[in-house]
Structure formats: C-alpha cells, structure tokens
Design a protein around this motif. Structure first.
Motif, PDB file in Angstrom:
ATOM      1  N   ARG A 128       0.849  -1.192   0.000  1.00 29.81           N
ATOM      2  CA  ARG A 128       0.000   0.000   0.000  1.00 29.81           C
ATOM      3  C   ARG A 128       0.884   1.242   0.000  1.00 29.81           C
ATOM      4  O   ARG A 128       1.481   1.609   1.004  1.00 29.81           O
ATOM      5  N   THR A 129       0.960   1.876  -1.136  1.00 31.10           N
ATOM      6  CA  THR A 129       1.867   3.011  -1.300  1.00 31.10           C
ATOM      7  C   THR A 129       1.172   4.146  -2.038  1.00 31.10           C
ATOM      8  O   THR A 129       0.159   3.964  -2.690  1.00 31.10           O
ATOM      9  N   PHE A 130       1.765   5.324  -1.921  1.00 34.29           N
ATOM     10  CA  PHE A 130       1.376   6.464  -2.761  1.00 34.29           C
ATOM     11  C   PHE A 130       2.568   7.392  -2.855  1.00 34.29           C
ATOM     12  O   PHE A 130       3.533   7.289  -2.084  1.00 34.29           O
ATOM     13  N   ASP A 131       2.534   8.271  -3.840  1.00 34.98           N
ATOM     14  CA  ASP A 131       3.644   9.193  -4.059  1.00 34.98           C
ATOM     15  C   ASP A 131       3.345  10.533  -3.417  1.00 34.98           C
ATOM     16  O   ASP A 131       2.198  10.977  -3.366  1.00 34.98           O
ATOM     17  N   GLU A 132       4.400  11.165  -2.912  1.00 31.68           N
ATOM     18  CA  GLU A 132       4.281  12.537  -2.419  1.00 31.68           C
ATOM     19  C   GLU A 132       5.394  13.356  -3.039  1.00 31.68           C
ATOM     20  O   GLU A 132       6.571  13.012  -2.961  1.00 31.68           O
ATOM     21  N   ASP A 563      -4.029  14.150  10.479  1.00 32.19           N
ATOM     22  CA  ASP A 563      -5.017  14.658   9.525  1.00 32.19           C
ATOM     23  C   ASP A 563      -4.424  14.799   8.136  1.00 32.19           C
ATOM     24  O   ASP A 563      -5.078  14.506   7.134  1.00 32.19           O
ATOM     25  N   ARG A 564      -3.166  15.256   8.067  1.00 31.82           N
ATOM     26  CA  ARG A 564      -2.574  15.477   6.749  1.00 31.82           C
ATOM     27  C   ARG A 564      -2.358  14.169   6.001  1.00 31.82           C
ATOM     28  O   ARG A 564      -2.602  14.075   4.793  1.00 31.82           O
ATOM     29  N   VAL A 565      -1.925  13.132   6.708  1.00 30.95           N
ATOM     30  CA  VAL A 565      -1.742  11.830   6.065  1.00 30.95           C
ATOM     31  C   VAL A 565      -3.086  11.273   5.605  1.00 30.95           C
ATOM     32  O   VAL A 565      -3.221  10.748   4.489  1.00 30.95           O
ATOM     33  N   LEU A 566      -4.102  11.394   6.472  1.00 28.93           N
ATOM     34  CA  LEU A 566      -5.425  10.873   6.104  1.00 28.93           C
ATOM     35  C   LEU A 566      -6.004  11.596   4.896  1.00 28.93           C
ATOM     36  O   LEU A 566      -6.614  10.981   4.011  1.00 28.93           O
ATOM     37  N   LYS A 567      -5.804  12.919   4.848  1.00 27.76           N
ATOM     38  CA  LYS A 567      -6.281  13.674   3.683  1.00 27.76           C
ATOM     39  C   LYS A 567      -5.542  13.266   2.413  1.00 27.76           C
ATOM     40  O   LYS A 567      -6.122  13.192   1.333  1.00 27.76           O
ATOM     41  N   LYS A 568      -4.234  13.016   2.560  1.00 23.07           N
ATOM     42  CA  LYS A 568      -3.452  12.564   1.411  1.00 23.07           C
ATOM     43  C   LYS A 568      -3.957  11.213   0.913  1.00 23.07           C
ATOM     44  O   LYS A 568      -4.093  10.997  -0.301  1.00 23.07           O
ATOM     45  N   GLU A 570      -6.987  10.043   1.319  1.00 23.27           N
ATOM     46  CA  GLU A 570      -8.292  10.293   0.700  1.00 23.27           C
ATOM     47  C   GLU A 570      -8.120  10.760  -0.748  1.00 23.27           C
ATOM     48  O   GLU A 570      -8.853  10.328  -1.643  1.00 23.27           O
ATOM     49  N   GLU A 571      -7.152  11.643  -0.976  1.00 25.45           N
ATOM     50  CA  GLU A 571      -6.895  12.132  -2.332  1.00 25.45           C
ATOM     51  C   GLU A 571      -6.457  10.990  -3.248  1.00 25.45           C
ATOM     52  O   GLU A 571      -6.892  10.898  -4.395  1.00 25.45           O
ATOM     53  N   VAL A 572      -5.582  10.112  -2.722  1.00 25.72           N
ATOM     54  CA  VAL A 572      -5.099   8.980  -3.509  1.00 25.72           C
ATOM     55  C   VAL A 572      -6.244   8.030  -3.837  1.00 25.72           C
ATOM     56  O   VAL A 572      -6.385   7.567  -4.977  1.00 25.72           O
ATOM     57  N   ASN A 573      -7.082   7.744  -2.851  1.00 29.63           N
ATOM     58  CA  ASN A 573      -8.221   6.841  -3.079  1.00 29.63           C
ATOM     59  C   ASN A 573      -9.210   7.434  -4.082  1.00 29.63           C
ATOM     60  O   ASN A 573      -9.735   6.727  -4.952  1.00 29.63           O
TER      61      ASN A 573
END
Length: 673
Positions: A128-132, A563-568, A570-573
């Motif tokens: 489970r990954t995403f880019d920042e 909150d910032r990680v969760l928002k990130k 949410e954006e990825v999902n």
C-alpha cells in the motif's frame, strides 16, 4: 527579514558570465535579471537566525547538517569563520522533472501480533503506497543560471585557499554552468570535465541513448590543491602497453622524458640537448638504477614496470560505477540518490583525513555518509525536510556524530517548499484562484467590502530569488503589473518572505507609483506562516517495567492520527476510483483496492524517538533510543537493521522526558511525557 547580510568576498565581484571572446561576431551570452543578481551579490548573503534542532554524540569534529538553502548555509558558515576543503554538489539539473517520495503504509502492530501474521502481510506484492511530491526541478534557463550564479559565488566564499569543487549536472544545463564556473573560479582553475556513465544502455526513441552525467571539477588555486591519484584495475588494452622486458620476465613500458609543454630543465644528456622532465641529478639516478631505456638514436625514455604500479591511473571517463540497484544495501529510497562509490572516489582524490567536505544540496546524504566513513569532517545542507530526515537517519546508521541546525527563514512550515506552495493559497483567508483577467504574476485575489477585489502577489518559494522583496521586484510590479489591471482595482496586496528595508520600499512605492491610483499593501508572509502549526495526535502510556527480559521504561502507543496523512490517502483513493470509472467507460475492467487505515492509525508511523535528557521544547533533541520502520515494517533500532516487527512500543533505560513521532509523510511532532 534577514538579520543581516554577509559579504561574499572582501571585494565583491561584479558581473555575470559573459561569453565575449568571439572577436568577429561579438557574441555575448547574457540573461534576464543579471543586474538584479549583481545587486544581490553586492548586498551579500542573507543571514537568518539558526536554531539547534538535535545533537548526536559528542561531535568533537563539529560535523553539521543544516536545513536551509545554499545561500543561507554559506552565510552561516562564513559568519562562523568555517572554511571547507572540498565541495561536491548535485543541484537540480533544470530538467523540468518533478521528484516524489514513495510513501509506504506500514503494517499495523496491533494486527501483526505474531511473526506469521506480519509475514503474511509482506507476501502482498502490491504494498500500500502512494507518491508525495518532494520538490520540482522546474526552471527556465534564465532563472536557473542566475540562481546557480549566486549559489556558486556563495560556495566559493567559504572555500579554503587550496579547496576543490565538483559540480554534478547533465546535458540539460551543464554547458551553460561551465561558462559560469569559468568566470567564478577562473578558466585556469578548471581541472577536469568528468564523464560518468551511469548505465550501460538506455533505449531512447529517435536519438542516441542518454547514459551519462557530467561533473565539472575546479580548484581555487591551480598551483596548490589537494590531489591523490586514484587507480582502477588494468584492462587488457592497457596491459598490452607493458610489452617490453629485459629478459627477466618483468614487463615494462616506456614514458617520455621530455618536459611537458616545454617546462623543465634544459641540459645536454648523452649528446642530446633538450628541456627534460627530470633534473640532471634525477636522470643520473635513473641511469644508475637501470630505469632508462635508450632508443636506437640514443634518446632516453623512462622504464615503468608493471609490477610496481598500483593500477591504471583513473582517467576522466568513468564507466565502472553504475547507478544503485534496487536491492543495494545503501539504497535509501531517495529519488536522486548517487552511489557511494562515486563519492568515495571524489573524496579520496581531493581531500585528506580531517579535512572538511561540504555538500549544499545534500539530497540522500551520500556525501556526508562517505566523508564520515573516510575520516573527514562534513557539512551538508538541504531545504527539503525529507532530505534532512534521510541524511539524519543515514548518518545515525553510520555511527556519525553531528548536530542538526535549522535556518529560520520562515519557509519551513511544511516539509518542503513545493508542499508549502501547494497549500499556501488554501491557507490565506479569502484568497481565490487567479481570474483570467489578471496577469499570471498575481496568485489570486481577495474580496474586501472596503476595496472590492484586491489582486494578491505571492513570492515563489521554489525560486529563492523571488523571496526577497527589493526595489527591482517592486518596480516590476509597479511598471508592468499594475497598469494591466482593470480600471476598478483600487488596492493590491503584496506578500513577502524577506524585504531589504520596509520603510525604504514604502517610500519607493510613494515616489514611483505615479502611473496608477492603485494602493500597494505590504504583508509579511513569514508572520502568517509562523502562526500556523501542523501537529499530529497521539495517545500513549508510560510504564516502568522490571522482568527477566528487560528492566527500564516502556512507552506504548495506543493510537496515532495525522489529519494530513489521512487527507493525502483520501486524495489517492479518490484519484484511484476516478481512474477505475474512466476505464469502465472505455469498456475496460480495472480493480481498485483503496488504502485503509485502522482505528489505531499506527500504520502511519514511520519513526519514533525518546529523549531522556531534555524536557524543554526549546532544547535540542537528544535521541536516547529510536525505532524506524522500513517499508516492509521491519524495525531499525538505533540505526541497526533487524528482522523484528514493531509491537507498538519503545523501551529505554532511563525515564523518557519527550517523545517525537514522524509520520509516513515525514511530518514530526514532539510531546512532553
């Protein structure tokens, strides 16, 4: 605003790179805003307050990691009288590329109660990954070269008299930077252009494969700089040069004894008068030792025996060092990471033990790590917090002792300037996106009941030259931006990070703003940013334990929420779901598995540290014990890798006073225990 400005040199140099040596055509290489850069250099390097962040070990060598830009770091070094003996920089290449960090969601220690369960999670090939986005290498040529000119001038001002500098670039901009370096360091101080072949081949369409970078090597004084010849193993072609022997089986080749470029000692030898490489006394000694070979005409040449050579002297084309492989032990998951072998070669060639090695675009920390391993002192800096964290963790693993300092320039609220710019418009109350009727210099507008629509100017935090509001910048706004605004605009807002002199600028506005009736309101963006605090939430328990396995203190993390990680996430999902819908409209089926976080949220913790010495927030951090979790979830304890999985707790011998947690996106929060 900068506390003060530190001069680059006792006598400030003027001008910028001018390619004016073409007599016939009078070709001149000039760029926009050159005059502005010259004014910046005349003013000096901006010196900001510097705050100690962390101390690691006793640090008798005064090694340091600075979070700040190159100019600010050099200003600090110059103010403290610190000189560096070798510089390696790997700055942005002006390639137009964006660089991102791969963010991994770790396993949940509450679920992974057994090794079997943890191993089961690791079997999932699709972690489970995403880019920042970390930073953007997006420049136009003019701004990049002006920026590089200032940085190189700053770096030169802190280099010792016999220092050297290596600048690592590629085909995008390297040839232009070479001209800058000729002016700044002097053409006579150019030593080498090194070609580094990064890979064996590259399948580029419609062109030759691009497989190399360029490294420009200059010294401060071509008559006195540190140099140690480096050697590489012989290849078959080179071995063929050692084709001669005296009948004893010892292979040798012969070298010219003539003085290079007509330099040397002139005298008669064996009836031949020449300018020789060696003195007459040395030639006589070579003759006695049987190290001279005489041609049929009696001309002497020096014998060089293969068995006395340490290897083939390193040349300017390096083909034996490849980029870091995906499974390499030194891999730290940093987008532009360079191999340790590359820096080891440079540091060994151009420095001695105990010398200071500096890297002002620290990146993955390879320069500092290798310098430390080779017994050199180090100074490294970077503006990107992800870089500072990577450097810090890497040096911890290498048992280095150092201090971390932060330049308080007002732009480090978030992890990097890119993130700050992305969030800036949303953070300023009332700021709307730029309307089409406004020029792109305006970031947007704010509506006021008193003044109506007010266009807003924001400095570009990705471009250090725009952070300083000076007369040339405000004059550009007055002369170019204000006249193009609609007639109903009565006021504009100009935010700044740094300003030369606010009273002076306001007086300049009164004198020069005579073409319009538009008022200019100045606002300090730094004060606005300092009022915003982004912190995560955590719940924990502290207990003292004494049993057969462990005696000491234990901190158990019950929950962690960012909150910032969760928002990130949410954006990825959301983006993933939209891509699935788009595929379905095209008649293609695509499965999407959203990233989910447990109620405890411990999957979003990357690193945790305990300080058992300092309880006050304003004291430098002292990490008595720390745990870092790799992307597979395994624990790295105090810099040492293990095969263990985190159980949600951290232990220490002494009573912990403070705790610091870094989430998977890199934000760090400190709690008093």
């Amino acid at each position: 605003m900068a506390v003060r400005y530190i001069p680059y040199f006792p006598n400030t140099l003027e001008g910028q790179a001018l390619l004016d040596n073409f007599v016939r055509t009078k070709r001149v290489l000039r760029y926009r805003d050159n005059d502005r850069v010259v004014e910046n250099i005349k003013r000096g390097m901006p010196y900001y307050e510097v705050e100690p962040v962390e101390e690691v070990g006793d640090n008798p060598q005064h090694n340091m990691v600075l979070r700040g830009e190159c100019l600010s770091a050099c200003a600090y070094l110059k103010d403290k009288g610190i000189k560096v003996d070798l510089v390696y920089i790997d700055p942005p290449f002006a390639s137009g590329a964006d660089y991102a960090k791969k963010v991994y969601v770790r396993n949940n220690p509450k679920v992974a109660a057994t090794i079997a369960q943890a191993e089961k999670e690791l079997d999932n090939e699709e972690l489970r990954t995403f880019d920042e986005k970390m930073y953007g290498d997006i420049w136009d040529k003019e701004r990049y070269l002006n920026w590089m000119y200032e940085n190189l001038m700053a770096i030169k001002s802190v280099m010792s008299d016999n220092a050297s500098i290596y600048v690592h670039l590629d085909y995008h901009i390297g040839h232009y930077v070479k001209i800058l370096m000729d002016e700044i360091f002097g053409e006579d101080n150019f030593v080498n252009e090194i070609i580094w072949q990064r890979v064996y081949s590259h399948n580029d369409a419609n062109r030759y494969g691009q497989i190399h970078d360029t490294i420009f090597y200059y010294c401060m004084n071509n008559e006195d700089y540190t140099w140690h010849t480096q050697y590489v193993p012989y290849d078959e072609k080179y071995l063929k040069m050692y084709s001669m022997d005296d009948g004893d089986g010892r292979k040798y080749k012969v070298e010219n004894t003539m003085g290079p470029g007509g330099r040397g000692s002139t005298y008669e030898w064996n009836g031949i008068t020449r300018t020789w490489r060696y003195s007459q006394k040395t030639m006589e000694e070579l003759e006695k030792k049987g190290l001279l070979y005489h041609t049929s005409s009696g001309f002497p040449k020096k014998k060089v025996y293969l068995d006395e050579m340490p290897g083939k002297p390193l040349q300017s084309i390096w083909t034996d060092i490849n980029v870091i492989a995906g499974q390499a032990k030194e891999l730290v998951d940093y987008a532009t990471q360079k191999p340790e072998a590359l820096l080891e070669r440079i540091i060994k060639a151009s420095s001695d033990e105990g010398m200071v090695v500096a890297d002002f675009f620290g990146g993955s920390g390879v320069t500092a790590a290798v310098a430390n391993r080779l017994g050199r002192r180090f100074v490294t800096s970077d503006i990107n917090l992800n870089s500072i964290q990577t450097i810090r963790d890497r040096l911890i693993g290498g048992k280095a002792e150092f201090e971390i300092l932060e330049v308080k320039d007002g732009v480090s609220l978030f992890r990097n300037p890119v993130q700050t710019m992305d969030k800036l418009k949303k953070m300023i109350p009332g700021l709307c996106d730029n309307e089409e009727k406004f020029d792109k210099i305006w970031a947007g507008s704010i509506v006021s009941t008193q003044y109506g629509v007010m266009p807003v100017y924001l400095p570009n935090l990705l471009d250090s030259s725009s952070r300083l509001l000076d007369k040339p910048m405000i004059n550009r706004i007055i002369r170019e931006a204000l006249p193009d605004l609609p007639a109903d605009i009565r006021r504009v807002i100009v935010y700044y990070i740094d300003i030369t002199d606010r009273n002076d600028i306001e007086q300049f506005i009164k004198e020069q703003n005579d073409q319009t009736t538009i008022e200019i309101e100045l606002r300090d963006l730094k004060q606005f940013l300092d009022d915003i605090v982004v912190e995560d939430d955590a719940e924990w328990e502290v207990s003292e334990t004494h049993d057969a396995l462990f005696s000491g203190w234990k901190v158990t993390i019950n929950s962690f929420h960012s909150d910032r990680v969760l928002k990130k996430i949410e954006e990825v999902n959301l983006k993933g779901r939209q891509q699935v819908l788009q595929q379905k409209t095209k008649g293609k089926e695509k499965k999407f598995v959203p990233i989910t976080i447990s109620d405890e949220g411990l999957e979003t913790i990357e690193w945790i540290s305990l300080d058992c010495e300092n309880a006050e927030k304003n004291q430098p951090w002292h990490s008595d014990v720390e745990i870092k979790r790799d992307h597979l979830g395994r624990v790295c304890l105090n810099g040492k890798k293990t095969d263990e999985f985190w159980d949600g707790s951290i232990r220490c011998d002494k009573k912990p006073l403070r705790m610091k947690i870094r989430n998977i996106c890199g934000d760090e929060t400190v709690w008093t225990l």
